[in-house]
Design a protein around this motif. Structure first.
Motif, PDB file in Angstrom:
ATOM      1  N   TYR B  16      24.071  -9.985  21.884  1.00  0.00           N
ATOM      2  CA  TYR B  16      24.408  -9.346  23.169  1.00  0.00           C
ATOM      3  C   TYR B  16      25.728  -8.596  23.012  1.00  0.00           C
ATOM      4  O   TYR B  16      26.697  -9.148  22.500  1.00  0.00           O
ATOM      5  CB  TYR B  16      24.558 -10.405  24.263  1.00  0.00           C
ATOM      6  N   ARG B  17      25.762  -7.380  23.494  1.00  0.00           N
ATOM      7  CA  ARG B  17      26.965  -6.559  23.333  1.00  0.00           C
ATOM      8  C   ARG B  17      28.183  -7.179  24.004  1.00  0.00           C
ATOM      9  O   ARG B  17      29.291  -7.067  23.511  1.00  0.00           O
ATOM     10  CB  ARG B  17      26.712  -5.165  23.895  1.00  0.00           C
ATOM     11  N   HIS B  18      27.997  -7.827  25.157  1.00  0.00           N
ATOM     12  CA  HIS B  18      29.172  -8.374  25.850  1.00  0.00           C
ATOM     13  C   HIS B  18      29.590  -9.725  25.271  1.00  0.00           C
ATOM     14  O   HIS B  18      30.669 -10.209  25.580  1.00  0.00           O
ATOM     15  CB  HIS B  18      28.924  -8.473  27.364  1.00  0.00           C
ATOM     16  N   ARG B  19      28.743 -10.352  24.452  1.00  0.00           N
ATOM     17  CA  ARG B  19      29.086 -11.631  23.849  1.00  0.00           C
ATOM     18  C   ARG B  19      29.669 -11.461  22.446  1.00  0.00           C
ATOM     19  O   ARG B  19      30.624 -12.124  22.079  1.00  0.00           O
ATOM     20  CB  ARG B  19      27.822 -12.519  23.745  1.00  0.00           C
ATOM     21  N   PRO B  21      30.580  -8.251  20.616  1.00  0.00           N
ATOM     22  CA  PRO B  21      30.634  -6.778  20.571  1.00  0.00           C
ATOM     23  C   PRO B  21      30.697  -6.201  19.155  1.00  0.00           C
ATOM     24  O   PRO B  21      30.028  -5.202  18.882  1.00  0.00           O
ATOM     25  CB  PRO B  21      31.896  -6.429  21.381  1.00  0.00           C
ATOM     26  N   TYR B  24      27.222  -6.643  17.477  1.00  0.00           N
ATOM     27  CA  TYR B  24      26.274  -5.756  18.147  1.00  0.00           C
ATOM     28  C   TYR B  24      26.488  -4.314  17.709  1.00  0.00           C
ATOM     29  O   TYR B  24      25.562  -3.607  17.320  1.00  0.00           O
ATOM     30  CB  TYR B  24      26.433  -5.885  19.665  1.00  0.00           C
ATOM     31  N   GLU B  25      27.759  -3.888  17.766  1.00  0.00           N
ATOM     32  CA  GLU B  25      28.029  -2.477  17.494  1.00  0.00           C
ATOM     33  C   GLU B  25      27.832  -2.117  16.019  1.00  0.00           C
ATOM     34  O   GLU B  25      27.371  -1.020  15.714  1.00  0.00           O
ATOM     35  CB  GLU B  25      29.428  -2.102  18.000  1.00  0.00           C
ATOM     36  N   ALA B 286      19.084 -16.490  32.064  1.00  0.00           N
ATOM     37  CA  ALA B 286      19.499 -15.123  31.740  1.00  0.00           C
ATOM     38  C   ALA B 286      18.761 -14.613  30.506  1.00  0.00           C
ATOM     39  O   ALA B 286      18.308 -13.459  30.467  1.00  0.00           O
ATOM     40  CB  ALA B 286      21.013 -15.073  31.529  1.00  0.00           C
ATOM     41  N   HIS B 289      15.354 -13.289  30.828  1.00  0.00           N
ATOM     42  CA  HIS B 289      15.240 -12.049  31.607  1.00  0.00           C
ATOM     43  C   HIS B 289      16.277 -11.054  31.126  1.00  0.00           C
ATOM     44  O   HIS B 289      17.052 -10.501  31.901  1.00  0.00           O
ATOM     45  CB  HIS B 289      15.429 -12.333  33.107  1.00  0.00           C
ATOM     46  N   ARG B 290      16.296 -10.844  29.834  1.00  0.00           N
ATOM     47  CA  ARG B 290      17.321 -10.002  29.213  1.00  0.00           C
ATOM     48  C   ARG B 290      17.239  -8.558  29.699  1.00  0.00           C
ATOM     49  O   ARG B 290      16.156  -7.975  29.784  1.00  0.00           O
ATOM     50  CB  ARG B 290      17.132 -10.052  27.697  1.00  0.00           C
ATOM     51  N   SER B 291      18.382  -7.987  29.974  1.00  0.00           N
ATOM     52  CA  SER B 291      18.441  -6.587  30.380  1.00  0.00           C
ATOM     53  C   SER B 291      18.075  -5.712  29.188  1.00  0.00           C
ATOM     54  O   SER B 291      18.724  -5.768  28.141  1.00  0.00           O
ATOM     55  CB  SER B 291      19.861  -6.276  30.865  1.00  0.00           C
ATOM     56  N   PRO B 292      17.016  -4.898  29.315  1.00  0.00           N
ATOM     57  CA  PRO B 292      16.530  -4.138  28.160  1.00  0.00           C
ATOM     58  C   PRO B 292      17.529  -3.077  27.693  1.00  0.00           C
ATOM     59  O   PRO B 292      18.242  -2.483  28.500  1.00  0.00           O
ATOM     60  CB  PRO B 292      15.258  -3.462  28.686  1.00  0.00           C
ATOM     61  N   GLU B 293      17.544  -2.864  26.393  1.00  0.00           N
ATOM     62  CA  GLU B 293      18.382  -1.817  25.811  1.00  0.00           C
ATOM     63  C   GLU B 293      17.789  -0.424  26.075  1.00  0.00           C
ATOM     64  O   GLU B 293      18.509   0.566  26.087  1.00  0.00           O
ATOM     65  CB  GLU B 293      18.487  -2.035  24.290  1.00  0.00           C
TER      66      GLU B 293
END
Lengths: 296, 296
Positions: B16-19, B21, B24-25, B286, B289-293
């Motif tokens: 996860y980008r917010h977990r 970063p 992810y990046e 959460a 129900h992951r927010s799709p990329e």
């Protein structure tokens, strides 16, 4: 009329890092991290304007370089006392503290370890995750026209989960206090059905300072009722119970904004809002269950 | 025994980008973006090893500088033909293409606009979001001991949603084909109850190349059955229907991994897994129900 996604966006206002990385990162870079001694986790975010209006006692480590306020003290009791002392001294400086409630909200670290409690009214100053409960009472009957769900009551029961409280005990208490629903009925029939999580940024409607951060987790319950047991104001002291159809439910102005989220979640779980009739179905589902920024 | 969160992590593997970063990046920076002419949205991600094993025809714009493969063509028909031509030519170069299925999976742009279709077996090469359906059949009776849910059948029905198919029609088809559940029973009683979304990274268990990206959205259905109507293998040609308790259900080795996610979601929606008995309740909710990329 607002779309279902619009209703969600009224509460889930904070940007997503994977959707708007620049906006997210510039926002976060402007905040002060809230931490406690002995725990690496960030527990919440404070606006610079909040930091500047608090006279931080010497048991805080405040760094304007790394943008952090860290509460020293290695026991819950010490942290609680120091947080309370800090907030009481700052009470005159914040509009949100004018509504002091004497309710203690928990702050958890990794592994759901209780670290301290914060006065409920002060939670948006520290941007911590807060916890609530919400219950939808409904009559389990389907309409011939599936677009209506005539059995849902417009008065949902909700409240905050204080330190030391189990969510189910909270919803029982709220149902009895707010809606005079018999305790035995709730204990027997209320069903835990998940959580709704989102990240609000407080605006004028919330009252007090705007721009404060308020991530929230709502434990959601359904209360199926036999038709014979619909609570009525005249005999149960409830304010207002009325069966509604979906078009009425979706008129959001009537609800506290986060009630709309619980209702949309209810309509999804009960097969009223579907992938066939809602183009934003997947995004709505994800935004009703946002991955929290902080331990919880 | 694996925890419920462990079961989720077997499918929701992408950071996860917010977990995380940095992780992810750096991952995302290594991928090639999949785009089509006339649409700004990124539709999926390709590994560099995938890009190097395809002989890109001249109707593709391939940039190793911005790391992008862009399919030219401004109609669905042209894009479909060009994608099919590209994949057929590359068929010998990929293990995942040895299981060619002749099933077309849709790729949506913003606003759920259909842009093109891709052979199902090739979907992980382009890292696009894929769509499935899953149905849990159960008998709506509560055990005296709430820790067991004896009414759930271990054989859930599932499959992919092809281009042009509505999710509900997919689940009706799968229920009839896979489990010989009468079509009328499904149409009458199956209830849409939401979606489960996650982001998988394919490993050895999936077969074929590892490391391929596979975000997925499963439309979830419940099928409540009267006790008298439990499907039995002997008269309905179903492979295996057996009532299970929660301990059995949670023995994940028995299930295709993403079935475990649907079961955990079922147990949450039905009040078996709760905030009181599951410390990872919020994170599980959460991650289901992951927010799709990508647009979907």
């Amino acid at each position: 009329m607002l779309s279902n996604l619009d209703l969600i966006k009224q509460c889930d206002k904070f940007p997503y890092r994977h959707r708007e990385p620049e906006l997210y990162e510039s926002n976060v870079a402007s905040y002060y991290k809230f931490q406690v001694e002995g725990c690496d986790a960030v527990l919440g975010w404070l606006l610079p304007s909040t930091v500047s209006k608090i006279a931080w006692p010497s048991f805080w480590i405040v760094s304007h370089t790394v943008k952090m306020v860290l509460l020293t003290g290695t026991s819950i009791a010490v942290r609680d006392a120091r947080m309370a002392e800090t907030l009481l001294a700052a009470r005159g400086n914040f509009q949100v503290l004018q509504k002091w409630r004497n309710e203690r909200f928990p702050v958890y670290g990794p592994g759901r370890q209780l670290l301290l409690s914060i006065e409920r009214a002060a939670s948006p100053l520290f941007g911590i995750m807060i916890y609530g409960v919400h219950m939808s009472a409904y009559v389990a009957q389907r309409a011939a026209n599936k677009q209506t769900y005539p059995g849902m009551l417009d008065n949902t029961v909700g409240g905050g989960v204080a330190t030391g409280e189990m969510p189910f005990e909270s919803i029982v208490r709220e149902a009895v206090e707010e809606a005079a629903i018999p305790e035995g009925l709730v204990r027997q029939n209320a069903k835990a059905v998940g959580v709704v999580t989102y990240f609000d940024v407080r605006d004028e409607r919330a009252g007090g300072e705007t721009g404060l951060l308020q991530p929230e987790c709502i434990y959601v319950y359904d209360l199926p009722l036999p038709a014979s047991l619909i609570p009525r104001p005249e005999d149960m002291e409830a304010e207002n119970f009325k069966l509604m159809d979906v078009a009425e439910l979706q008129t959001a102005g009537k609800f506290k904004t986060n009630c709309a989220l619980v209702i949309v979640d209810f309509l999804i779980r009960h097969g009223i809002i579907t992938g066939e009739n809602e183009k934003d179905y997947i995004e709505i589902s994800a935004r009703l269950h946002r991955s929290p920024e902080f331990a919880c």
